[in-house]
Design an enzyme around this catalytic site. Structure first.
Site, PDB file in Angstrom:
ATOM      1  N   ASP A  56      13.522 -16.278 -23.313  1.00  0.00           N
ATOM      2  CA  ASP A  56      13.283 -17.650 -22.854  1.00  0.00           C
ATOM      3  C   ASP A  56      14.558 -18.360 -22.416  1.00  0.00           C
ATOM      4  O   ASP A  56      15.624 -18.179 -23.007  1.00  0.00           O
ATOM      5  CB  ASP A  56      12.628 -18.424 -24.007  1.00  0.00           C
ATOM      6  N   HIS A  57      14.420 -19.176 -21.378  1.00  0.00           N
ATOM      7  CA  HIS A  57      15.508 -20.033 -20.885  1.00  0.00           C
ATOM      8  C   HIS A  57      16.813 -19.262 -20.675  1.00  0.00           C
ATOM      9  O   HIS A  57      17.876 -19.650 -21.173  1.00  0.00           O
ATOM     10  CB  HIS A  57      15.729 -21.227 -21.820  1.00  0.00           C
ATOM     11  N   HIS A  91      11.890 -31.226 -24.349  1.00  0.00           N
ATOM     12  CA  HIS A  91      12.330 -30.310 -25.388  1.00  0.00           C
ATOM     13  C   HIS A  91      12.811 -31.063 -26.633  1.00  0.00           C
ATOM     14  O   HIS A  91      13.308 -32.183 -26.536  1.00  0.00           O
ATOM     15  CB  HIS A  91      13.487 -29.442 -24.889  1.00  0.00           C
ATOM     16  N   HIS A  98       6.365 -26.646 -21.298  1.00  0.00           N
ATOM     17  CA  HIS A  98       7.487 -26.597 -22.238  1.00  0.00           C
ATOM     18  C   HIS A  98       7.499 -27.878 -23.069  1.00  0.00           C
ATOM     19  O   HIS A  98       6.882 -28.874 -22.720  1.00  0.00           O
ATOM     20  CB  HIS A  98       8.808 -26.479 -21.482  1.00  0.00           C
ATOM     21  N   GLY A  99       8.225 -27.855 -24.174  1.00  0.00           N
ATOM     22  CA  GLY A  99       8.363 -29.052 -24.994  1.00  0.00           C
ATOM     23  C   GLY A  99       7.064 -29.500 -25.632  1.00  0.00           C
ATOM     24  O   GLY A  99       6.851 -30.698 -25.871  1.00  0.00           O
ATOM     25  N   ASN A 139       4.538 -23.481 -24.717  1.00  0.00           N
ATOM     26  CA  ASN A 139       5.743 -23.156 -25.478  1.00  0.00           C
ATOM     27  C   ASN A 139       5.927 -24.130 -26.640  1.00  0.00           C
ATOM     28  O   ASN A 139       5.889 -25.354 -26.434  1.00  0.00           O
ATOM     29  CB  ASN A 139       6.977 -23.237 -24.582  1.00  0.00           C
TER      30      ASN A 139
END
Length: 284
Positions: free
Chosen positions: A84-85, A183, A211-212, A233
């Site tokens: 991830d990321h 996030h 996300h977040g 996520n």
């Protein structure tokens, strides 16, 4: 069972207007908790290791990745590994040999054309290795010398027309969209733009990723899945659960020194959180 493929899990979920839960892991306790929680509700799950988590582990990917793979192979539900990321090309290239079937390549900090070029190169390489690849696109700044706006900065939003062009030109398999989450939120107060999500779902023919999600209330998570999100996520929610449980345990037992006692309590709290959030995403 053998490691599952992230792309297959997401594709199956998208085909039923559902979503796969993807949890970020930092320790072996995270790994075990995510799998235990998923098994308790009989659901597939994705274990995610971020570049930040690799940095925390002295920059070494393999120890945690191999532990996660070993645990996943003994699970009674399908479990996939996702990197991830990723911003480091060196880390990206370690993914296939470490058991990952997918990566999220993060060049969203760059101006649009640079983001596109870097992501396209990463996608070409990833596809050559059989990896499913996710990217991220938010509101892109850079006008008049201003820096690009992070996809999770307050007010950042993904433009549907720009996203459609980006996905086509970059050749990615999934897109994380900025619709109001952020996030590392420790309060569940995010408000998602469901109208924008509807337009994004209509404009794009790849799975959408949120996300977040730890900061998103349950009703909005359910609405996001119904609106077209196929991968959700979650990271901070696990850390909140673990830290809270460990803190409470140690406060009531100041004499405790055996780390297994409080780590076990933290692991159980994370497993309950995993199970609860999967049920939310399923609409149980």
């Amino acid at each position: 069972m053998p490691l599952a493929a992230t792309g297959e899990l997401i594709g199956a979920a998208a085909g039923t207007r559902g979503a796969v839960a993807a949890f970020n892991i930092i320790t072996l306790e995270h790994v075990e908790a995510v799998i235990a929680g998923a098994e308790s509700v009989d659901a597939p799950v994705v274990l995610q290791i971020s570049e930040n988590a690799v940095r925390f582990r002295y920059g070494r990917l393999l120890p945690l990745a191999r532990a996660a793979a070993a645990a996943a192979e003994r699970a009674t539900v399908p479990v996939a590994l996702h990197l991830d990321h990723v911003q480091s090309d060196d880390l990206l290239r370690q993914a296939p040999g470490a058991g990952f079937s997918s990566v999220m390549y993060d060049a969203a900090r760059l101006p649009y054309e640079e983001n596109l070029a870097a992501t396209r190169a990463a996608a070409d390489w990833a596809h050559g290795q059989g990896l499913w690849i996710e990217a991220e696109l938010g509101q892109i700044g850079g006008k008049d010398g201003a820096p690009p706006l992070d996809a999770h900065a307050p007010g950042a939003r993904t433009d549907p027309a720009q996203a459609r062009a980006f996905v086509a030109d970059a050749g990615v398999d999934g897109l994380a969209v900025a619709i109001g989450s952020a996030h590392a939120m420790t309060t569940r107060t995010a408000t998602l733009d469901h109208g924008l999500l509807k337009r994004l779902a209509a404009a794009l023919d790849v799975p959408l990723v949120l996300h977040g999600s730890s900061g998103v209330p349950d009703p909005q998570l359910r609405a996001a899945v119904a609106g077209g999100i196929s991968k959700v996520n979650i990271g901070t929610a696990l850390n909140i659960a673990m830290t809270g449980a460990v803190r409470e345990f140690l406060a009531s037992r100041p004499e405790a020194v055996d780390s297994r006692t409080y780590l076990g309590v933290g692991r159980e709290a994370m497993a309950r959180t995993v199970a609860r959030l999967i049920r939310v995403l399923r609409g149980d």
